[in-house]
Design a protein around this motif. Sequence first.
Motif, PDB file in Angstrom:
ATOM      1  N   SER A 154      35.691  44.900  -6.487  1.00  0.00           N
ATOM      2  CA  SER A 154      35.561  43.473  -6.815  1.00  0.00           C
ATOM      3  C   SER A 154      34.121  43.048  -7.079  1.00  0.00           C
ATOM      4  CB  SER A 154      36.128  42.620  -5.671  1.00  0.00           C
ATOM      5  OG  SER A 154      35.309  42.751  -4.508  1.00  0.00           O
ATOM      6  N   GLY A 155      33.151  43.857  -6.614  1.00  0.00           N
ATOM      7  CA  GLY A 155      31.747  43.464  -6.718  1.00  0.00           C
ATOM      8  C   GLY A 155      31.316  42.529  -5.599  1.00  0.00           C
ATOM      9  N   LEU A 156      32.155  42.375  -4.561  1.00  0.00           N
ATOM     10  CA  LEU A 156      31.881  41.423  -3.473  1.00  0.00           C
ATOM     11  C   LEU A 156      31.485  42.091  -2.164  1.00  0.00           C
ATOM     12  CD1 LEU A 156      34.887  38.973  -4.070  1.00  0.00           C
ATOM     13  CD2 LEU A 156      32.508  38.663  -4.796  1.00  0.00           C
ATOM     14  N   LEU A 157      31.394  43.424  -2.144  1.00  0.00           N
ATOM     15  CA  LEU A 157      31.135  44.126  -0.889  1.00  0.00           C
ATOM     16  C   LEU A 157      29.683  44.023  -0.437  1.00  0.00           C
ATOM     17  CD1 LEU A 157      31.925  46.076   1.401  1.00  0.00           C
ATOM     18  CD2 LEU A 157      31.489  47.967  -0.170  1.00  0.00           C
ATOM     19  N   ASN A 158      28.735  44.156  -1.361  1.00  0.00           N
ATOM     20  CA  ASN A 158      27.332  44.394  -0.987  1.00  0.00           C
ATOM     21  C   ASN A 158      26.683  43.293  -0.149  1.00  0.00           C
ATOM     22  OD1 ASN A 158      27.959  46.410  -2.850  1.00  0.00           O
ATOM     23  ND2 ASN A 158      25.861  46.538  -3.577  1.00  0.00           N
ATOM     24  N   ALA A 159      26.770  42.052  -0.596  1.00  0.00           N
ATOM     25  CA  ALA A 159      26.028  40.959   0.042  1.00  0.00           C
ATOM     26  C   ALA A 159      26.663  40.551   1.371  1.00  0.00           C
ATOM     27  CB  ALA A 159      25.961  39.763  -0.893  1.00  0.00           C
ATOM     28  N   THR A 160      25.837  39.956   2.255  1.00  0.00           N
ATOM     29  CA  THR A 160      26.389  39.395   3.496  1.00  0.00           C
ATOM     30  C   THR A 160      26.583  37.894   3.396  1.00  0.00           C
ATOM     31  OG1 THR A 160      24.129  39.326   4.390  1.00  0.00           O
ATOM     32  CG2 THR A 160      25.490  41.165   5.048  1.00  0.00           C
ATOM     33  N   TRP A 161      25.908  37.232   2.438  1.00  0.00           N
ATOM     34  CA  TRP A 161      26.006  35.772   2.376  1.00  0.00           C
ATOM     35  C   TRP A 161      27.295  35.246   1.763  1.00  0.00           C
ATOM     36  CZ3 TRP A 161      25.894  36.455  -2.685  1.00  0.00           C
ATOM     37  CH2 TRP A 161      24.869  37.191  -3.295  1.00  0.00           C
ATOM     38  N   ASN A 162      28.116  36.101   1.178  1.00  0.00           N
ATOM     39  CA  ASN A 162      29.421  35.651   0.676  1.00  0.00           C
ATOM     40  C   ASN A 162      30.540  36.035   1.648  1.00  0.00           C
ATOM     41  OD1 ASN A 162      29.264  38.446   0.053  1.00  0.00           O
ATOM     42  ND2 ASN A 162      30.882  38.207  -1.471  1.00  0.00           N
ATOM     43  N   LYS A 163      30.176  36.041   2.924  1.00  0.00           N
ATOM     44  CA  LYS A 163      31.137  36.400   3.975  1.00  0.00           C
ATOM     45  C   LYS A 163      30.897  35.543   5.211  1.00  0.00           C
ATOM     46  CE  LYS A 163      31.128  41.160   2.325  1.00  0.00           C
ATOM     47  NZ  LYS A 163      30.273  40.840   1.170  1.00  0.00           N
ATOM     48  N   ILE A 164      31.961  35.336   5.973  1.00  0.00           N
ATOM     49  CA  ILE A 164      31.842  34.735   7.300  1.00  0.00           C
ATOM     50  C   ILE A 164      32.470  35.718   8.286  1.00  0.00           C
ATOM     51  CG2 ILE A 164      32.614  32.862   8.807  1.00  0.00           C
ATOM     52  CD1 ILE A 164      32.252  30.946   6.515  1.00  0.00           C
ATOM     53  N   TYR A 165      31.724  35.990   9.374  1.00  0.00           N
ATOM     54  CA  TYR A 165      32.103  37.018  10.328  1.00  0.00           C
ATOM     55  C   TYR A 165      32.426  36.394  11.688  1.00  0.00           C
ATOM     56  CZ  TYR A 165      29.149  39.771   7.085  1.00  0.00           C
ATOM     57  OH  TYR A 165      28.555  40.322   5.974  1.00  0.00           O
ATOM     58  N   LYS A 166      33.379  36.984  12.402  1.00  0.00           N
ATOM     59  CA  LYS A 166      33.511  36.685  13.824  1.00  0.00           C
ATOM     60  C   LYS A 166      32.303  37.284  14.525  1.00  0.00           C
ATOM     61  CE  LYS A 166      38.427  36.104  14.899  1.00  0.00           C
ATOM     62  NZ  LYS A 166      39.608  36.729  15.533  1.00  0.00           N
ATOM     63  N   ARG A 167      31.645  36.489  15.374  1.00  0.00           N
ATOM     64  CA  ARG A 167      30.416  36.959  16.007  1.00  0.00           C
ATOM     65  C   ARG A 167      30.657  38.211  16.843  1.00  0.00           C
ATOM     66  NH1 ARG A 167      27.114  33.443  20.375  1.00  0.00           N
ATOM     67  NH2 ARG A 167      28.968  34.010  21.561  1.00  0.00           N
ATOM     68  N   LYS A 168      31.778  38.273  17.560  1.00  0.00           N
ATOM     69  CA  LYS A 168      32.015  39.412  18.452  1.00  0.00           C
ATOM     70  C   LYS A 168      32.138  40.732  17.687  1.00  0.00           C
ATOM     71  CE  LYS A 168      37.092  39.047  18.642  1.00  0.00           C
ATOM     72  NZ  LYS A 168      38.263  38.847  19.529  1.00  0.00           N
ATOM     73  N   LEU A 184      24.074  45.772   2.331  1.00  0.00           N
ATOM     74  CA  LEU A 184      25.151  46.734   2.116  1.00  0.00           C
ATOM     75  C   LEU A 184      25.379  47.591   3.350  1.00  0.00           C
ATOM     76  CD1 LEU A 184      27.249  48.140   0.398  1.00  0.00           C
ATOM     77  CD2 LEU A 184      25.424  49.513  -0.633  1.00  0.00           C
ATOM     78  N   GLN A 185      24.317  48.096   3.964  1.00  0.00           N
ATOM     79  CA  GLN A 185      24.499  48.912   5.163  1.00  0.00           C
ATOM     80  C   GLN A 185      25.160  48.101   6.274  1.00  0.00           C
ATOM     81  OE1 GLN A 185      21.338  51.516   6.510  1.00  0.00           O
ATOM     82  NE2 GLN A 185      21.954  51.256   8.644  1.00  0.00           N
ATOM     83  N   PHE A 186      24.744  46.843   6.438  1.00  0.00           N
ATOM     84  CA  PHE A 186      25.338  45.975   7.444  1.00  0.00           C
ATOM     85  C   PHE A 186      26.849  45.863   7.221  1.00  0.00           C
ATOM     86  CE2 PHE A 186      26.607  41.956   9.314  1.00  0.00           C
ATOM     87  CZ  PHE A 186      25.874  41.881  10.491  1.00  0.00           C
ATOM     88  N   ASN A 187      27.260  45.676   5.976  1.00  0.00           N
ATOM     89  CA  ASN A 187      28.682  45.535   5.669  1.00  0.00           C
ATOM     90  C   ASN A 187      29.441  46.849   5.822  1.00  0.00           C
ATOM     91  OD1 ASN A 187      28.833  42.760   5.127  1.00  0.00           O
ATOM     92  ND2 ASN A 187      28.024  43.052   3.070  1.00  0.00           N
ATOM     93  N   LEU A 188      28.836  47.960   5.420  1.00  0.00           N
ATOM     94  CA  LEU A 188      29.506  49.250   5.572  1.00  0.00           C
ATOM     95  C   LEU A 188      29.759  49.541   7.053  1.00  0.00           C
ATOM     96  CD1 LEU A 188      27.605  51.459   2.934  1.00  0.00           C
ATOM     97  CD2 LEU A 188      29.769  50.230   2.667  1.00  0.00           C
ATOM     98  N   GLU A 189      28.787  49.213   7.903  1.00  0.00           N
ATOM     99  CA  GLU A 189      28.989  49.375   9.355  1.00  0.00           C
ATOM    100  C   GLU A 189      30.088  48.448   9.861  1.00  0.00           C
ATOM    101  OE1 GLU A 189      25.735  49.896  12.135  1.00  0.00           O
ATOM    102  OE2 GLU A 189      24.329  49.893  10.451  1.00  0.00           O
ATOM    103  N   THR A 190      30.110  47.217   9.342  1.00  0.00           N
ATOM    104  CA  THR A 190      31.120  46.241   9.779  1.00  0.00           C
ATOM    105  C   THR A 190      32.527  46.724   9.467  1.00  0.00           C
ATOM    106  OG1 THR A 190      29.591  44.380   9.487  1.00  0.00           O
ATOM    107  CG2 THR A 190      31.949  43.872   9.505  1.00  0.00           C
ATOM    108  N   PHE A 191      32.726  47.230   8.240  1.00  0.00           N
ATOM    109  CA  PHE A 191      34.074  47.639   7.840  1.00  0.00           C
ATOM    110  C   PHE A 191      34.464  49.004   8.402  1.00  0.00           C
ATOM    111  CE2 PHE A 191      33.142  44.410   4.544  1.00  0.00           C
ATOM    112  CZ  PHE A 191      34.199  43.576   4.833  1.00  0.00           C
ATOM    113  N   LEU A 192      33.516  49.696   9.041  1.00  0.00           N
ATOM    114  CA  LEU A 192      33.883  50.866   9.827  1.00  0.00           C
ATOM    115  C   LEU A 192      34.438  50.441  11.187  1.00  0.00           C
ATOM    116  CD1 LEU A 192      30.971  53.393   9.130  1.00  0.00           C
ATOM    117  CD2 LEU A 192      33.404  53.765   8.678  1.00  0.00           C
ATOM    118  N   ILE A 193      33.953  49.281  11.681  1.00  0.00           N
ATOM    119  CA  ILE A 193      34.413  48.765  12.979  1.00  0.00           C
ATOM    120  C   ILE A 193      35.758  48.068  12.851  1.00  0.00           C
ATOM    121  CG2 ILE A 193      33.918  47.022  14.759  1.00  0.00           C
ATOM    122  CD1 ILE A 193      30.960  47.676  14.402  1.00  0.00           C
ATOM    123  N   THR A 194      35.917  47.261  11.802  1.00  0.00           N
ATOM    124  CA  THR A 194      37.164  46.498  11.643  1.00  0.00           C
ATOM    125  C   THR A 194      37.759  46.670  10.257  1.00  0.00           C
ATOM    126  OG1 THR A 194      38.172  44.296  11.764  1.00  0.00           O
ATOM    127  CG2 THR A 194      35.911  44.415  10.928  1.00  0.00           C
TER     128      THR A 194
END
Length: 344
Positions: A154-168, A184-194
Amino acid sequence: MDSLVSVIIPAYNSENTIKRCIQSVINQSYKNLEVIVLNDCSSDKTIEVVKTIDDSRIKLINLEKNMGVSYCRNKGKKLAKGEYIQFIDSDDYVELEMLKEVITFIEDNDLDVCIFGMNVIYEKYKREYSINCKEQLKSSVGNKTEAFRILLNSGLLNATWNKIYKRKIIENIEYPEFTSGEDLQFNLETFLITDNFGIINKAYYNYIQYNPQSLSHCFIANNEDRCNILEKYYADLFKKYDLKTEDDLNFLKKMRDIDKLGFISNMYRKGSDFSFHAKKLLVLRLQSDEFKNITRNDGLNYTLMKILKFKIFACFKVAIFTCLFFFGKRLRNFLFFLKSKFSK
């Protein structure tokens, strides 16, 4: 629906844009929020502008020295009290219904992360376009592999500002100290967790492109190390989401190829510390079968390669014109001498 949302805004020399950015947040139809502005030792009037905005939900944090955007986001995340977190860049602004609609979508579907579209705006040239997903989806409904595949493409994975995250979900994830690719690294780590995420097919975020001092135009140190780290995260994600079709593997190859070309292009950016000899070796590498195959296999990479070759040509062209500049006067005087001698 009355959960606190923490909006984190790193700011560096943003006197011309920070007010618009903050006002787009505090004027949201969703009111239960805090705005954490981290002034990264700005040398302009960023602090003064922020202080003119009268809203008790704004928390201004002034850093004593310039630490960079990753440090600011990590510090903001530690200070945040909200159940949900959003990161916004100080150049940008958001649509006024964003929080209300996104938080409703998250809580109705019990999501850990919500992704949405963006408008890419070139203010100087008065042009814009949107990056969005074709459909609204939830990974909890249907095939998680297919849901992540849609996100990848989709082209929407890389950035963090087009997302809202649960803090936990992200409280133990740190932005790396890169000058590029940290989102991008922040998001890749996030989607490995959830794997519990959703996508809203609306463009709520306005991403402004106009700053010639942007990091995208400057030399990136340790760029090859960054590429290797990101490649490892991609490999782990492909394993987690069982992405193994031919199209999936081609996507991964495309990312690797773009990283290779990006590494080479980086050598020619402003501030590069690569020697002329290193760049000369690069010209030879361009003739190798490896890079010829890249240009044949992908239209985007072919375009990048053409740009890169233009940069190399421009480099030699500058050298030629430099020589002409220094020797031009002597050449002209010599020609005048010959003309005066033979005209007698």
